[in-house]
Design a protein around this motif. Structure first.
Motif, PDB file in Angstrom:
ATOM      1  N   ASP A  79       0.838  -1.199   0.000  1.00  0.00           N
ATOM      2  CA  ASP A  79       0.000   0.000   0.000  1.00  0.00           C
ATOM      3  C   ASP A  79       0.876   1.253   0.000  1.00  0.00           C
ATOM      4  O   ASP A  79       1.774   1.377   0.837  1.00  0.00           O
ATOM      5  N   GLY A  80       0.627   2.168  -0.908  1.00  0.00           N
ATOM      6  CA  GLY A  80       1.396   3.416  -0.959  1.00  0.00           C
ATOM      7  C   GLY A  80       2.507   3.417  -1.980  1.00  0.00           C
ATOM      8  O   GLY A  80       3.076   4.463  -2.287  1.00  0.00           O
ATOM      9  N   VAL A  81       2.849   2.244  -2.520  1.00  0.00           N
ATOM     10  CA  VAL A  81       3.924   2.198  -3.515  1.00  0.00           C
ATOM     11  C   VAL A  81       3.357   2.594  -4.879  1.00  0.00           C
ATOM     12  O   VAL A  81       2.323   2.084  -5.309  1.00  0.00           O
ATOM     13  N   LYS A  82       4.024   3.533  -5.557  1.00  0.00           N
ATOM     14  CA  LYS A  82       3.502   4.064  -6.820  1.00  0.00           C
ATOM     15  C   LYS A  82       4.351   3.688  -8.031  1.00  0.00           C
ATOM     16  O   LYS A  82       3.884   3.775  -9.159  1.00  0.00           O
ATOM     17  N   ALA A  83       5.611   3.333  -7.799  1.00  0.00           N
ATOM     18  CA  ALA A  83       6.434   2.940  -8.946  1.00  0.00           C
ATOM     19  C   ALA A  83       7.662   2.182  -8.471  1.00  0.00           C
ATOM     20  O   ALA A  83       8.187   2.439  -7.385  1.00  0.00           O
ATOM     21  N   VAL A  84       8.089   1.234  -9.285  1.00  0.00           N
ATOM     22  CA  VAL A  84       9.356   0.532  -9.052  1.00  0.00           C
ATOM     23  C   VAL A  84      10.115   0.564 -10.374  1.00  0.00           C
ATOM     24  O   VAL A  84       9.525   0.303 -11.427  1.00  0.00           O
ATOM     25  N   VAL A  85      11.388   0.932 -10.330  1.00  0.00           N
ATOM     26  CA  VAL A  85      12.167   0.926 -11.567  1.00  0.00           C
ATOM     27  C   VAL A  85      13.411   0.048 -11.427  1.00  0.00           C
ATOM     28  O   VAL A  85      13.933  -0.151 -10.324  1.00  0.00           O
ATOM     29  N   THR A  86      13.820  -0.489 -12.566  1.00  0.00           N
ATOM     30  CA  THR A  86      15.080  -1.229 -12.666  1.00  0.00           C
ATOM     31  C   THR A  86      15.802  -0.703 -13.905  1.00  0.00           C
ATOM     32  O   THR A  86      15.343   0.246 -14.543  1.00  0.00           O
ATOM     33  N   ARG A  87      16.876  -1.369 -14.278  1.00  0.00           N
ATOM     34  CA  ARG A  87      17.651  -0.923 -15.438  1.00  0.00           C
ATOM     35  C   ARG A  87      16.789  -0.841 -16.702  1.00  0.00           C
ATOM     36  O   ARG A  87      17.035  -0.020 -17.587  1.00  0.00           O
ATOM     37  N   ALA A  88      15.746  -1.661 -16.768  1.00  0.00           N
ATOM     38  CA  ALA A  88      14.886  -1.669 -17.955  1.00  0.00           C
ATOM     39  C   ALA A  88      14.203  -0.325 -18.174  1.00  0.00           C
ATOM     40  O   ALA A  88      13.729  -0.037 -19.279  1.00  0.00           O
ATOM     41  N   ASP A  89      14.169   0.527 -17.147  1.00  0.00           N
ATOM     42  CA  ASP A  89      13.508   1.825 -17.275  1.00  0.00           C
ATOM     43  C   ASP A  89      14.455   2.936 -17.717  1.00  0.00           C
ATOM     44  O   ASP A  89      14.088   4.106 -17.710  1.00  0.00           O
ATOM     45  N   PHE A  90      15.664   2.545 -18.090  1.00  0.00           N
ATOM     46  CA  PHE A  90      16.631   3.536 -18.569  1.00  0.00           C
ATOM     47  C   PHE A  90      16.959   3.262 -20.036  1.00  0.00           C
ATOM     48  O   PHE A  90      16.612   2.210 -20.578  1.00  0.00           O
ATOM     49  N   SER A  91      17.634   4.197 -20.644  1.00  0.00           N
ATOM     50  CA  SER A  91      17.940   4.117 -22.074  1.00  0.00           C
ATOM     51  C   SER A  91      18.682   2.823 -22.423  1.00  0.00           C
ATOM     52  O   SER A  91      19.594   2.402 -21.698  1.00  0.00           O
ATOM     53  N   ASP A  92      18.280   2.216 -23.540  1.00  0.00           N
ATOM     54  CA  ASP A  92      19.084   1.093 -24.023  1.00  0.00           C
ATOM     55  C   ASP A  92      19.887   1.501 -25.251  1.00  0.00           C
ATOM     56  O   ASP A  92      20.437   0.671 -25.961  1.00  0.00           O
ATOM     57  N   VAL A 127      12.292   2.400  -5.649  1.00  0.00           N
ATOM     58  CA  VAL A 127      10.856   2.454  -5.361  1.00  0.00           C
ATOM     59  C   VAL A 127      10.454   3.895  -5.072  1.00  0.00           C
ATOM     60  O   VAL A 127      11.223   4.629  -4.459  1.00  0.00           O
ATOM     61  N   ALA A 128       9.243   4.276  -5.507  1.00  0.00           N
ATOM     62  CA  ALA A 128       8.662   5.543  -5.067  1.00  0.00           C
ATOM     63  C   ALA A 128       7.358   5.230  -4.346  1.00  0.00           C
ATOM     64  O   ALA A 128       6.549   4.432  -4.836  1.00  0.00           O
ATOM     65  N   ALA A 129       7.173   5.867  -3.190  1.00  0.00           N
ATOM     66  CA  ALA A 129       5.978   5.603  -2.392  1.00  0.00           C
ATOM     67  C   ALA A 129       5.531   6.881  -1.702  1.00  0.00           C
ATOM     68  O   ALA A 129       6.246   7.890  -1.721  1.00  0.00           O
ATOM     69  N   THR A 130       4.382   6.814  -1.075  1.00  0.00           N
ATOM     70  CA  THR A 130       3.797   8.020  -0.495  1.00  0.00           C
ATOM     71  C   THR A 130       4.540   8.525   0.738  1.00  0.00           C
ATOM     72  O   THR A 130       4.339   9.648   1.157  1.00  0.00           O
ATOM     73  N   SER A 131       5.373   7.695   1.345  1.00  0.00           N
ATOM     74  CA  SER A 131       6.212   8.201   2.440  1.00  0.00           C
ATOM     75  C   SER A 131       7.576   7.536   2.357  1.00  0.00           C
ATOM     76  O   SER A 131       7.732   6.473   1.755  1.00  0.00           O
ATOM     77  N   ALA A 132       8.535   8.179   2.989  1.00  0.00           N
ATOM     78  CA  ALA A 132       9.894   7.638   2.966  1.00  0.00           C
ATOM     79  C   ALA A 132       9.933   6.282   3.676  1.00  0.00           C
ATOM     80  O   ALA A 132      10.639   5.369   3.239  1.00  0.00           O
ATOM     81  N   LEU A 133       9.173   6.144   4.753  1.00  0.00           N
ATOM     82  CA  LEU A 133       9.170   4.873   5.483  1.00  0.00           C
ATOM     83  C   LEU A 133       8.592   3.755   4.616  1.00  0.00           C
ATOM     84  O   LEU A 133       9.122   2.638   4.587  1.00  0.00           O
ATOM     85  N   SER A 288       9.697   9.226 -11.266  1.00  0.00           N
ATOM     86  CA  SER A 288       8.666  10.240 -11.471  1.00  0.00           C
ATOM     87  C   SER A 288       7.912  10.000 -12.773  1.00  0.00           C
ATOM     88  O   SER A 288       6.691  10.142 -12.834  1.00  0.00           O
ATOM     89  N   ARG A 289       8.650   9.633 -13.795  1.00  0.00           N
ATOM     90  CA  ARG A 289       8.001   9.370 -15.087  1.00  0.00           C
ATOM     91  C   ARG A 289       6.998   8.229 -14.951  1.00  0.00           C
ATOM     92  O   ARG A 289       5.890   8.287 -15.455  1.00  0.00           O
ATOM     93  N   LYS A 290       7.425   7.189 -14.223  1.00  0.00           N
ATOM     94  CA  LYS A 290       6.577   6.015 -14.096  1.00  0.00           C
ATOM     95  C   LYS A 290       5.361   6.295 -13.198  1.00  0.00           C
ATOM     96  O   LYS A 290       4.250   5.844 -13.471  1.00  0.00           O
ATOM     97  N   ALA A 291       5.559   7.056 -12.131  1.00  0.00           N
ATOM     98  CA  ALA A 291       4.468   7.338 -11.185  1.00  0.00           C
ATOM     99  C   ALA A 291       3.656   8.549 -11.607  1.00  0.00           C
ATOM    100  O   ALA A 291       2.572   8.782 -11.078  1.00  0.00           O
ATOM    101  N   ASN A 292       4.236   9.331 -12.514  1.00  0.00           N
ATOM    102  CA  ASN A 292       3.623  10.586 -12.934  1.00  0.00           C
ATOM    103  C   ASN A 292       3.398  11.532 -11.761  1.00  0.00           C
ATOM    104  O   ASN A 292       2.395  12.219 -11.665  1.00  0.00           O
ATOM    105  N   LYS A 293       4.368  11.554 -10.873  1.00  0.00           N
ATOM    106  CA  LYS A 293       4.318  12.450  -9.708  1.00  0.00           C
ATOM    107  C   LYS A 293       5.750  12.892  -9.385  1.00  0.00           C
ATOM    108  O   LYS A 293       6.700  12.185  -9.721  1.00  0.00           O
ATOM    109  N   PRO A 294       5.901  14.024  -8.708  1.00  0.00           N
ATOM    110  CA  PRO A 294       7.256  14.413  -8.286  1.00  0.00           C
ATOM    111  C   PRO A 294       7.828  13.377  -7.322  1.00  0.00           C
ATOM    112  O   PRO A 294       7.082  12.818  -6.502  1.00  0.00           O
ATOM    113  N   VAL A 295       9.128  13.120  -7.429  1.00  0.00           N
ATOM    114  CA  VAL A 295       9.768  12.152  -6.530  1.00  0.00           C
ATOM    115  C   VAL A 295      11.015  12.772  -5.911  1.00  0.00           C
ATOM    116  O   VAL A 295      11.878  13.300  -6.615  1.00  0.00           O
ATOM    117  N   LYS A 296      11.055  12.678  -4.596  1.00  0.00           N
ATOM    118  CA  LYS A 296      12.239  13.162  -3.876  1.00  0.00           C
ATOM    119  C   LYS A 296      13.084  11.959  -3.475  1.00  0.00           C
ATOM    120  O   LYS A 296      12.551  10.950  -3.004  1.00  0.00           O
TER     121      LYS A 296
END
Ligand code: FES
Ligand code: FES
Lengths: 765, 159, 81
Positions: A79-92, A127-133, A288-296
């Motif tokens: 719950d709260g996780v909005k995106a997970v990225v790996t190498r596949a999400d970067f330029s090939d 990972v990007a989620a709604t809180s740092a924890l 951010s691209r994957k979640a479509n939200k700002p990511v810190k």
């Protein structure tokens, strides 16, 4: 005086003959002082955005492992996780290539692992989620299957025949055949014939030295806030030494158009070279691209140690021949440096800087860039030079001891001067080494008596400095005040120096100038703040931009008076007719011209874009007294003096600060700091408790002497000052400790156990 | 996990917040209350960048839980300057160039202020040992020590 | 012709020579002249080099002038911390 005779347009040489500066060389308060002492200044981690998510990165626990599979399902389900990225999400589209030609791929591989984890701490997924924890919890749910591979972390071990191969095919053409594939670059240079030189010497000493990897140790961990949409437009806020470089790399790693990504540099909490590249910025943008939200994304201190650039560790062999009168007849060095699992250990600088302080007929240097299973090294203040000075100056010290010669007199006798052929090839232009040695000899520190148990060490040091691509824009306001946009992040008060130089040209008070570090969308390209280039290059560009504005101001005055443009000159903030023939007019103050600028031809701005090529190399000489406790092996630095050529000190207090800061970092490197790897290839001291940087109670006051031998390549004679200050300390302290302990210390850091072992070996052996 | 409600006083003002039991006081100050003056340099009590006072005692806010702020008085760098005027320590830090990058400055100012409240006339050694828990990587401490000593002298004169 | 001094590690790519003569009026022409004379130098030049002209170190600018009698040294690309 016509405009083109306006003094500061001349080179450093002319200025030396008594040019009186009004603002340059004074010590005003820094413009961002209030922000920084009240907590208002916004650093990398201090910014938020509406709807912001928090990121966290999963890192490899293995020094070397094949990544068999990554299962992110459980993390994504949290719950709260909005995106997970790996190498596949970067330029090939980015391909590997040998040596430094593959640097963009190297950066990508370091930012997010591909097929293999290459070091303990290597990023595997994020990972990007709604809180740092929540983000941190989610990272633990990512399941990675590794096939653990043999690893190597030591530079000499990595060159041995049986060393595991980290990445075959990484060596470039410079590497001679027959070397281990972990040797990826090779350097060789010099002149004369060292064999003949050694044969002529009265005494030849040959010795081997090692230094450990140390971290830049900036107190601010890397932090950023990324916003990227599916439309390929993005914004990034981050702490960096060079936001155009961040823009360029992030665009490449994420297949964006460079101009569509706007990067803003926050206030930066130290860098020292370690923030010249990217680590987490492309990851935040990908999330951010994957979640479509700002990511810190903010690194922990342990992440900073495990996964950002320490400096190279080295193993070095030095041989120097000297005559009884102190003349060096020949010198040679072999420098092996590891820079982690990628090419780039700065061994060519180690080699080129090693003997640069000396006028040598016969000199030869060889460098090896070696890969190991460690984090990718990043630049650290004069990258490569401090280690070289440690090895070379230790041997010179030993020669002086055995021949009964004064160490500073020997340095002076052999010192490089204008016209000397440098050990790295070309002849020196105007340099100030001799002046620093003479100032050190004359300093009361050098003749002060030592207490029992203390030793005194000295060393010279050298660094190249750098110019680089630079853009500056200056805009005048209607009240005659000025705003300047520079593109070099202010790490140590450079906005103050820029304002001083602009004040000098415009003839208006320092306080009437505001300097802003502009974002990438607001100014032309600027190279990273590195190579001590800021005061030199941005300073030069600021002077030129201000001069352009002054030319326009004079033009407006000429038009008003109805006289020729070149019959007007600028002085102390006023346009004045140049003598009786030009006509008799009341001097026009800048504010009188700017108030009507809209109606007299439009806004008045000045700008300058260039790659100034005249940075001017610099030298320093340090003196240090150290006290060694033979019971515990602990060392106390009791007195320290830095003498360095600054060319021209724009804001002397900040120049002193650079001298002191470099010396303090050098003290840490010499005495305590080191990356310690276990047999498992894991970093064992990823925190400030076990990686101990100098604290206030460890250090004495650090005395400074600013020598000013103008750099002919800068209008006011400026040389870079930020880096050279870390070149001599390792050697100076090693010489002091060796004198105090009565045993030559060849391995840094000279931590208490090492000193005790050396003392024991000496008494037992 | 359910959140804890906390009432506290920060720089003299009452404040209320909800926090996760795992959040530190530093997290709360920075992320929930918008007081980003205290910095996180390590999160493990080793750098002092997060220094604040808790009921007058100097602490690393990264080692205190947010929930522990209940009913306590907290002072941060944001509260050092009484009004438009800077505190003598702040002025002296600017004047002596006791900061380069400035990331350590908030913590050092909070710590130095706590020192001078206990000991208005510290020796150089006392200042160095008091500040030994506050790391600065830029300055070599020289100008920091001078600024603290100078501010102390000025404050003694004014007192 | 301008004499260009290479660092000795480059000999293997320059037919064993440490000094190469090229026709050049700018730093850019020095580099293209070197590649024309010794194509194997392409890789190292692409990876980045600096050029010292009469002792002045040109980190990257290709338009900087070079004279017939200039002392020209090829150097490894300069960078900093
Ligand atoms: S962040 Fe609290 S001591 Fe470092
Ligand atoms: S001023 Fe940068 S860490 Fe202290």
């Amino acid at each position: 005086m016509a405009l083109d005779e306006y003094k500061p347009q001349k080179g450093g040489d002319e200025l030396e003959q008594g040019h009186a500066f009004k603002y340059v060389g004074t010590r005003p308060d820094r413009p961002d002082g209030t922000d920084k002492v009240t907590g208002r200044a916004r650093f990398g981690a201090d910014i938020t955005a509406p709807g912001m998510l928090h990121g966290a990165i999963l890192r490899s626990p293995h020094a070397h492992a094949r990544i068999v599979s990554i299962d992110t399902a459980k993390a994504e389900a949290l719950d709260g996780v909005k995106a997970v990225v790996t190498r596949a999400d970067f330029s090939d589209a980015i391909q590997p290539a040998p040596g430094m030609a593959g640097e963009m791929w190297n950066v990508l591989e370091n930012v997010m692992a591909g097929d293999k984890a290459l070091y303990d701490g290597h990023a595997i997924a994020a990972v990007a989620a709604t809180s740092a924890l929540t983000a941190r919890d989610a990272v633990k749910l990512i399941e990675v299957t590794y096939e653990v591979l043999p690893h190597v972390t030591d530079v000499d071990a990595a060159m041995a025949d049986d060393a595991p191969v980290i990445r075959d095919g990484t060596a470039d053409k410079s590497v001679p055949p027959g070397l281990h594939p972990n040797v990826v670059r090779y350097h060789q240079s010099g002149h004369g014939d060292v064999a003949t030189g050694f044969a002529e010497a009265d005494l030849v000493i040959e010795d081997s030295f090692t230094t450990e990897a140390t971290h830049q140790g900036y107190i601010e961990p890397h932090a950023c806030l990324g916003i990227l949409g599916g439309d390929g437009k993005g914004e990034l806020w981050c702490c960096t030494q060079g936001h155009w470089n961040v823009q360029k790399i992030c665009a490449a790693l994420l297949d964006l158009e460079t101009s569509q990504l706007r990067v803003t540099a926050s206030e930066i909490g130290g860098g020292f070279g370690g923030k010249t590249t990217v680590f987490i910025e492309p990851v935040a943008l990908a999330l951010s691209r994957k979640a479509n939200k700002p990511v810190k994304l903010v690194m922990s201190r342990a992440e900073v140690f495990r996964a950002t650039g320490p400096t190279a560790s080295t193993s070095m062999d030095i041989k120097i021949g000297m005559n009884k009168d102190g003349t060096i007849t020949a010198a040679q060095g072999v420098f092996r440096a590891q820079g982690g699992a990628f090419p780039g250990a700065p061994m060519e600088f180690t080699a080129m800087c090693a003997f640069a302080p000396y006028n040598l007929a016969n000199v030869h240097q060889v460098g090896y860039d070696v890969m190991t299973n460690r984090p990718k090294q990043a630049a650290y203040r004069a990258p490569g030079s401090p280690m070289a000075a440690f090895a070379v100056e230790s041997v010179i010290d030993e020669l002086c001891n055995q021949l009964g010669l004064d160490p500073l007199e020997v340095r002076l006798k052999n010192a490089s001067r204008e016209g000397t052929r440098a050990s790295y090839g070309p002849k020196f232009q105007r340099i100030g080494l001799v002046e620093t040695i003479e100032a050190a000899m004359a300093h009361p520190h050098y003749s002060a008596p030592l207490e029992p148990g203390q030793g005194r060490g000295i060393s010279c040091g050298f660094w190249f400095n750098h110019g680089g691509e630079t853009s500056v824009t200056l805009a005048l306001s209607e009240d005659g005040s000025a705003q300047i946009m520079v593109g070099t992040p202010d790490i140590g008060g450079s906005r103050s120096s820029m304002a001083l130089m602009a004040a000098e040209v415009l003839g208006i008070p320092y306080e009437n100038i505001r300097v802003t570090v502009a974002d990438t969308a607001s100014l032309g390209y600027n190279e990273v703040s590195h190579g001590s280039r800021v005061t030199y290059a941005s300073g030069l560009a600021t002077i030129k931009a201000a001069e352009a504005a002054v030319r326009e101001l004079c033009r407006r005055a000429a038009a008003k008076w109805g006289i020729e443009e070149d019959a007007v000159y600028w002085e102390d903030g006023y346009a004045k007719p140049s003598g009786p023939n030009a006509g008799d007019f009341e001097p026009l103050h800048i504010s009188k011209i700017t108030r009507r600028m809209g109606a007299t031809g439009g806004p008045i701005n000045g700008h300058f874009e260039a790659t100034p090529e005249g940075a001017g190399v610099s030298f320093a000489t340090h003196i240090v007294d150290a006290e060694v406790d033979p019971e515990t092996g602990s060392t106390k630095v009791v007195r320290y003096t830095v003498v360095q050529d600054a060319g021209k000190a724009i804001h002397p207090t900040y120049v002193e600060g650079q001298f002191q800061g470099g010396a303090a970092q050098g003290i840490g490197w010499a005495l305590n700091e080191e990356y310690i790897y276990g047999a498992d290839g894991r970093l064992q001291n990823a925190g400030f408790l076990d990686y101990r940087i100098p604290v206030a109670s460890d250090l004495p006051m650090i005395d400074t002497v600013i020598v000013e031998v103008p750099n002919p390549g800068h209008p006011y004679g400026v040389r870079g000052v930020g880096e050279t200050s870390i070149c001599p300390p390792l050697a100076a302290i090693a010489n002091a400790v060796s004198a105090a302990a009565g045993v030559r210390m060849r391995n840094l850091p000279m931590s208490p156990p090492r000193i005790l072992a050396a003392l024991e070996e000496q008494s037992g052996g | 996990m359910s959140k804890i409600h906390v009432s506290t006083t920060i720089n003299g003002d009452t404040a209320e917040f909800l926090c996760d039991p795992r959040e530190t006081l530093l997290d709360v100050l920075r992320d929930r209350l918008g007081l980003t003056g205290a910095k996180e340099g390590c999160g493990t009590g080793d750098c002092g960048a997060c220094s604040v006072t808790l009921d007058g005692r100097l602490v690393c806010s990264c080692l205190v839980l947010g929930a522990e702020a209940e009913g306590r008085e907290i002072a941060t760098v944001e509260g050092i300057a009484p009004g438009e005027e800077l505190h003598p320590l702040q002025r002296k830090f600017i004047e002596h160039a006791a900061l380069q990058c400035g990331i350590c400055t908030p913590g050092i100012l909070v710590a130095a202020k706590a020192l001078l409240e206990k000991n208005p006339d510290p020796t150089e050694t006392e200042v160095r040992y008091w500040l030994a828990g506050n790391l600065c990587r830029c300055t070599g401490y020289d100008k920091i020590i001078r600024a603290v000593m100078d501010a102390a002298a000025e404050m003694r004169e004014a007192a | 012709m301008v004499e260009v001094h290479l660092w000795s590690g480059l000999r293997a790519q320059a037919g064993g020579r440490e000094v190469v003569e090229v026709e050049a009026k700018t730093v850019g022409e020095v580099l293209s002249g070197l590649v024309a004379a010794h194509p194997e130098l392409q890789e190292v030049i692409d990876a980045g080099v600096s050029v010292a002209v009469d002792g002045r170190i040109i980190a990257s600018g290709l338009t900087e002038p070079v004279n017939e009698d200039s002392e020209v040294y090829l150097m490894q690309r300069l960078k900093g911390g």
